[in-house]
Write a protein that holds these residues in place. Structure first.
Motif, PDB file in Angstrom:
ATOM      1  N   GLU A  78     -18.920   7.468 -18.304  1.00  0.00           N
ATOM      2  CA  GLU A  78     -17.596   7.107 -18.808  1.00  0.00           C
ATOM      3  C   GLU A  78     -17.675   6.671 -20.265  1.00  0.00           C
ATOM      4  OE1 GLU A  78     -14.364   5.192 -16.175  1.00  0.00           O
ATOM      5  OE2 GLU A  78     -15.315   3.549 -17.228  1.00  0.00           O
ATOM      6  N   PRO A  79     -16.915   7.284 -21.171  1.00  0.00           N
ATOM      7  CA  PRO A  79     -16.945   6.922 -22.588  1.00  0.00           C
ATOM      8  C   PRO A  79     -16.147   5.655 -22.852  1.00  0.00           C
ATOM      9  CG  PRO A  79     -15.318   8.618 -22.224  1.00  0.00           C
ATOM     10  CD  PRO A  79     -15.988   8.394 -20.896  1.00  0.00           C
ATOM     11  N   PRO A  80     -16.144   5.161 -24.097  1.00  0.00           N
ATOM     12  CA  PRO A  80     -15.310   3.995 -24.410  1.00  0.00           C
ATOM     13  C   PRO A  80     -13.842   4.301 -24.136  1.00  0.00           C
ATOM     14  CG  PRO A  80     -16.867   4.432 -26.181  1.00  0.00           C
ATOM     15  CD  PRO A  80     -16.929   5.610 -25.251  1.00  0.00           C
ATOM     16  N   ALA A  81     -13.073   3.254 -23.911  1.00  0.00           N
ATOM     17  CA  ALA A  81     -11.633   3.383 -23.681  1.00  0.00           C
ATOM     18  C   ALA A  81     -10.886   2.839 -24.886  1.00  0.00           C
ATOM     19  CB  ALA A  81     -11.220   2.628 -22.419  1.00  0.00           C
ATOM     20  N   GLY A  82      -9.694   3.364 -25.127  1.00  0.00           N
ATOM     21  CA  GLY A  82      -8.897   2.849 -26.229  1.00  0.00           C
ATOM     22  C   GLY A  82      -7.477   3.378 -26.181  1.00  0.00           C
ATOM     23  N   PHE A  83      -6.516   2.564 -26.599  1.00  0.00           N
ATOM     24  CA  PHE A  83      -5.131   3.019 -26.676  1.00  0.00           C
ATOM     25  C   PHE A  83      -4.389   2.242 -27.757  1.00  0.00           C
ATOM     26  CE2 PHE A  83      -4.758  -0.674 -24.015  1.00  0.00           C
ATOM     27  CZ  PHE A  83      -3.483  -1.175 -24.214  1.00  0.00           C
ATOM     28  N   ALA A  84      -3.391   2.877 -28.355  1.00  0.00           N
ATOM     29  CA  ALA A  84      -2.568   2.229 -29.373  1.00  0.00           C
ATOM     30  C   ALA A  84      -1.605   1.261 -28.707  1.00  0.00           C
ATOM     31  CB  ALA A  84      -1.797   3.273 -30.174  1.00  0.00           C
ATOM     32  N   CYS A  85      -1.424   0.093 -29.314  1.00  0.00           N
ATOM     33  CA  CYS A  85      -0.626  -0.960 -28.687  1.00  0.00           C
ATOM     34  C   CYS A  85       0.167  -1.732 -29.740  1.00  0.00           C
ATOM     35  CB  CYS A  85      -1.550  -1.910 -27.927  1.00  0.00           C
ATOM     36  SG  CYS A  85      -0.709  -3.299 -27.124  1.00  0.00           S
ATOM     37  N   GLN A  86       1.482  -1.774 -29.566  1.00  0.00           N
ATOM     38  CA  GLN A  86       2.338  -2.602 -30.422  1.00  0.00           C
ATOM     39  C   GLN A  86       2.569  -3.981 -29.813  1.00  0.00           C
ATOM     40  OE1 GLN A  86       5.255   0.990 -30.611  1.00  0.00           O
ATOM     41  NE2 GLN A  86       6.076  -0.629 -31.912  1.00  0.00           N
ATOM     42  N   SER A  87       2.505  -4.054 -28.491  1.00  0.00           N
ATOM     43  CA  SER A  87       2.846  -5.299 -27.792  1.00  0.00           C
ATOM     44  C   SER A  87       1.640  -6.226 -27.752  1.00  0.00           C
ATOM     45  CB  SER A  87       3.337  -4.992 -26.377  1.00  0.00           C
ATOM     46  OG  SER A  87       4.449  -4.135 -26.417  1.00  0.00           O
ATOM     47  N   LEU A  93      -3.672 -21.639 -29.100  1.00  0.00           N
ATOM     48  CA  LEU A  93      -4.734 -22.066 -30.007  1.00  0.00           C
ATOM     49  C   LEU A  93      -5.855 -22.775 -29.269  1.00  0.00           C
ATOM     50  CD1 LEU A  93      -2.736 -23.436 -33.096  1.00  0.00           C
ATOM     51  CD2 LEU A  93      -4.196 -21.413 -33.034  1.00  0.00           C
ATOM     52  N   ASP A  94      -5.517 -23.549 -28.235  1.00  0.00           N
ATOM     53  CA  ASP A  94      -6.514 -24.321 -27.511  1.00  0.00           C
ATOM     54  C   ASP A  94      -6.224 -24.249 -26.010  1.00  0.00           C
ATOM     55  OD1 ASP A  94      -8.539 -26.024 -26.805  1.00  0.00           O
ATOM     56  OD2 ASP A  94      -7.489 -27.855 -27.418  1.00  0.00           O
ATOM     57  N   PRO A  95      -6.924 -23.364 -25.290  1.00  0.00           N
ATOM     58  CA  PRO A  95      -8.002 -22.490 -25.758  1.00  0.00           C
ATOM     59  C   PRO A  95      -7.440 -21.300 -26.539  1.00  0.00           C
ATOM     60  CG  PRO A  95      -7.519 -22.021 -23.482  1.00  0.00           C
ATOM     61  CD  PRO A  95      -6.677 -23.206 -23.838  1.00  0.00           C
ATOM     62  N   PRO A  96      -8.269 -20.634 -27.324  1.00  0.00           N
ATOM     63  CA  PRO A  96      -7.775 -19.483 -28.090  1.00  0.00           C
ATOM     64  C   PRO A  96      -7.508 -18.294 -27.176  1.00  0.00           C
ATOM     65  CG  PRO A  96     -10.144 -19.735 -28.399  1.00  0.00           C
ATOM     66  CD  PRO A  96      -9.690 -20.915 -27.602  1.00  0.00           C
ATOM     67  N   LEU A  97      -6.242 -17.929 -27.047  1.00  0.00           N
ATOM     68  CA  LEU A  97      -5.836 -16.834 -26.172  1.00  0.00           C
ATOM     69  C   LEU A  97      -4.913 -15.881 -26.925  1.00  0.00           C
ATOM     70  CD1 LEU A  97      -4.871 -18.845 -22.929  1.00  0.00           C
ATOM     71  CD2 LEU A  97      -7.063 -17.692 -23.388  1.00  0.00           C
ATOM     72  N   VAL A  98      -5.014 -14.599 -26.601  1.00  0.00           N
ATOM     73  CA  VAL A  98      -4.083 -13.598 -27.097  1.00  0.00           C
ATOM     74  C   VAL A  98      -3.526 -12.841 -25.902  1.00  0.00           C
ATOM     75  CG1 VAL A  98      -5.217 -13.344 -29.337  1.00  0.00           C
ATOM     76  CG2 VAL A  98      -5.933 -11.892 -27.414  1.00  0.00           C
ATOM     77  N   VAL A  99      -2.510 -12.029 -26.146  1.00  0.00           N
ATOM     78  CA  VAL A  99      -1.891 -11.291 -25.050  1.00  0.00           C
ATOM     79  C   VAL A  99      -1.489  -9.910 -25.536  1.00  0.00           C
ATOM     80  CG1 VAL A  99       0.412 -12.225 -25.564  1.00  0.00           C
ATOM     81  CG2 VAL A  99      -0.084 -11.375 -23.269  1.00  0.00           C
ATOM     82  N   PHE A 100      -1.636  -8.911 -24.654  1.00  0.00           N
ATOM     83  CA  PHE A 100      -1.068  -7.599 -24.932  1.00  0.00           C
ATOM     84  C   PHE A 100      -0.460  -7.056 -23.654  1.00  0.00           C
ATOM     85  CE2 PHE A 100      -5.399  -6.257 -23.637  1.00  0.00           C
ATOM     86  CZ  PHE A 100      -5.127  -5.183 -22.800  1.00  0.00           C
ATOM     87  N   THR A 177       2.018  -9.385 -13.722  1.00  0.00           N
ATOM     88  CA  THR A 177       2.951  -8.265 -13.676  1.00  0.00           C
ATOM     89  C   THR A 177       4.133  -8.537 -14.589  1.00  0.00           C
ATOM     90  OG1 THR A 177       4.047  -9.238 -11.748  1.00  0.00           O
ATOM     91  CG2 THR A 177       2.329  -7.615 -11.331  1.00  0.00           C
ATOM     92  N   GLY A 178       4.695  -7.459 -15.148  1.00  0.00           N
ATOM     93  CA  GLY A 178       5.884  -7.544 -15.983  1.00  0.00           C
ATOM     94  C   GLY A 178       6.685  -6.265 -15.863  1.00  0.00           C
ATOM     95  N   GLY A 179       7.337  -6.052 -14.731  1.00  0.00           N
ATOM     96  CA  GLY A 179       8.102  -4.821 -14.538  1.00  0.00           C
ATOM     97  C   GLY A 179       7.179  -3.623 -14.493  1.00  0.00           C
ATOM     98  N   ASP A 180       7.442  -2.635 -15.373  1.00  0.00           N
ATOM     99  CA  ASP A 180       6.608  -1.435 -15.395  1.00  0.00           C
ATOM    100  C   ASP A 180       5.374  -1.605 -16.278  1.00  0.00           C
ATOM    101  OD1 ASP A 180       7.778  -1.372 -17.893  1.00  0.00           O
ATOM    102  OD2 ASP A 180       8.888   0.497 -17.568  1.00  0.00           O
ATOM    103  N   HIS A 181       5.119  -2.822 -16.755  1.00  0.00           N
ATOM    104  CA  HIS A 181       3.945  -3.121 -17.559  1.00  0.00           C
ATOM    105  C   HIS A 181       3.116  -4.233 -16.920  1.00  0.00           C
ATOM    106  CE1 HIS A 181       5.581  -0.570 -20.637  1.00  0.00           C
ATOM    107  NE2 HIS A 181       4.668  -0.929 -21.521  1.00  0.00           N
ATOM    108  N   LEU A 182       1.892  -4.370 -17.390  1.00  0.00           N
ATOM    109  CA  LEU A 182       1.037  -5.503 -17.054  1.00  0.00           C
ATOM    110  C   LEU A 182       0.865  -6.362 -18.296  1.00  0.00           C
ATOM    111  CD1 LEU A 182      -1.695  -3.645 -14.990  1.00  0.00           C
ATOM    112  CD2 LEU A 182       0.107  -5.121 -14.083  1.00  0.00           C
ATOM    113  N   ILE A 183       0.803  -7.664 -18.096  1.00  0.00           N
ATOM    114  CA  ILE A 183       0.618  -8.630 -19.179  1.00  0.00           C
ATOM    115  C   ILE A 183      -0.823  -9.113 -19.112  1.00  0.00           C
ATOM    116  CG2 ILE A 183       1.416 -10.814 -20.164  1.00  0.00           C
ATOM    117  CD1 ILE A 183       4.026 -10.320 -18.454  1.00  0.00           C
ATOM    118  N   VAL A 184      -1.613  -8.744 -20.097  1.00  0.00           N
ATOM    119  CA  VAL A 184      -3.043  -9.035 -20.101  1.00  0.00           C
ATOM    120  C   VAL A 184      -3.333 -10.161 -21.096  1.00  0.00           C
ATOM    121  CG1 VAL A 184      -5.364  -8.094 -20.403  1.00  0.00           C
ATOM    122  CG2 VAL A 184      -3.511  -6.621 -19.562  1.00  0.00           C
TER     123      VAL A 184
END
Length: 215
Positions: A78-87, A93-100, A177-184
């Motif tokens: 399996e090769p690396p995975a990748g996708f374009a994301c605007q969301s 900040l504490d703890p340092p978290l991001v979301v897509f 879960t977020g409707g037809d998307h997942l919140i990671v």
């Protein structure tokens, strides 16, 4: 503390329980099943998808490419995975978290979940072609990396694309879960910038078109 492999197992188990696509649990529909009910006579119908896209398109956003390393299981090809994301956004900040947010139909997400890690590559002006390459769906993921220069991100080994103004290296922290998307939600393990690349300004997306903002 749970390691990356353990986090990947948790994410994949969650996907199976939620009905999202995985390598061993094929998807059976466009999203989660909805209970049928009778609409009230005075009930306002939900916005049409085309109206939703048109109005929300007025919110300008940055553009990123979310990547994950190639599978390291014995015998895996399996090769690396990748996708374009605007969301994408900072969350804590504490703890340092991001979301897509990622569509439940994404073929890249199950592979990111199995890796348990990802790197958010923030794109700059002049990287529109790179974004388009990773925005293509329905093709072999390996093709997305053809001719693309990258190095392993320091904490997770996820592909860090050459020439990006900024990057955020993360472990999967939670999935909702977020409707037809997942919140990671990602726990930030390392991050950095390239001042030379950042000097050209960001790549933006607004009303269905790319744009730039001169610093």
């Amino acid at each position: 503390m749970m390691g990356h492999a353990g986090m990947a197992a948790v994410a994949v188990r969650y996907l199976r329980s939620a009905g999202a696509p995985t390598a061993t649990a094929p998807r059976s529909g466009p999203g989660p099943a909805r209970a049928l009910r009778a609409a009230r006579a005075d009930e306002r119908p939900p916005p049409a998808p085309e109206d939703f896209r048109r109005v929300l398109g007025h919110f300008a956003s940055g553009v990123t490419v979310v990547t994950a390393p190639a599978a390291d299981r014995p015998g895996a090809t399996e090769p690396p995975a990748g996708f374009a994301c605007q969301s994408f956004a900072a969350l804590s900040l504490d703890p340092p978290l991001v979301v897509f947010m990622v569509a439940r139909t994404s073929s890249s997400w199950p592979r990111i979940a199995r890796a348990g890690v990802f790197c958010v590559n923030v794109l700059g002006a002049g990287q529109e072609a790179l974004c388009r390459a990773f925005a293509v769906s329905g093709t072999r993921t390996a093709d997305k990396f053809a001719g693309v220069r990258y190095a392993p991100a320091p904490a997770t080994g996820s592909p860090l694309l050459a020439g990006v103004p900024a990057w955020v290296d993360c472990a999967v922290h939670a999935v909702h879960t977020g409707g037809d998307h997942l919140i990671v939600v990602g726990r930030v393990e390392a991050l950095g910038t390239d001042d030379t690349a950042a000097a050209t300004g960001p790549l933006l997306f607004h009303r269905g078109a790319f744009g730039t903002l001169t610093p």
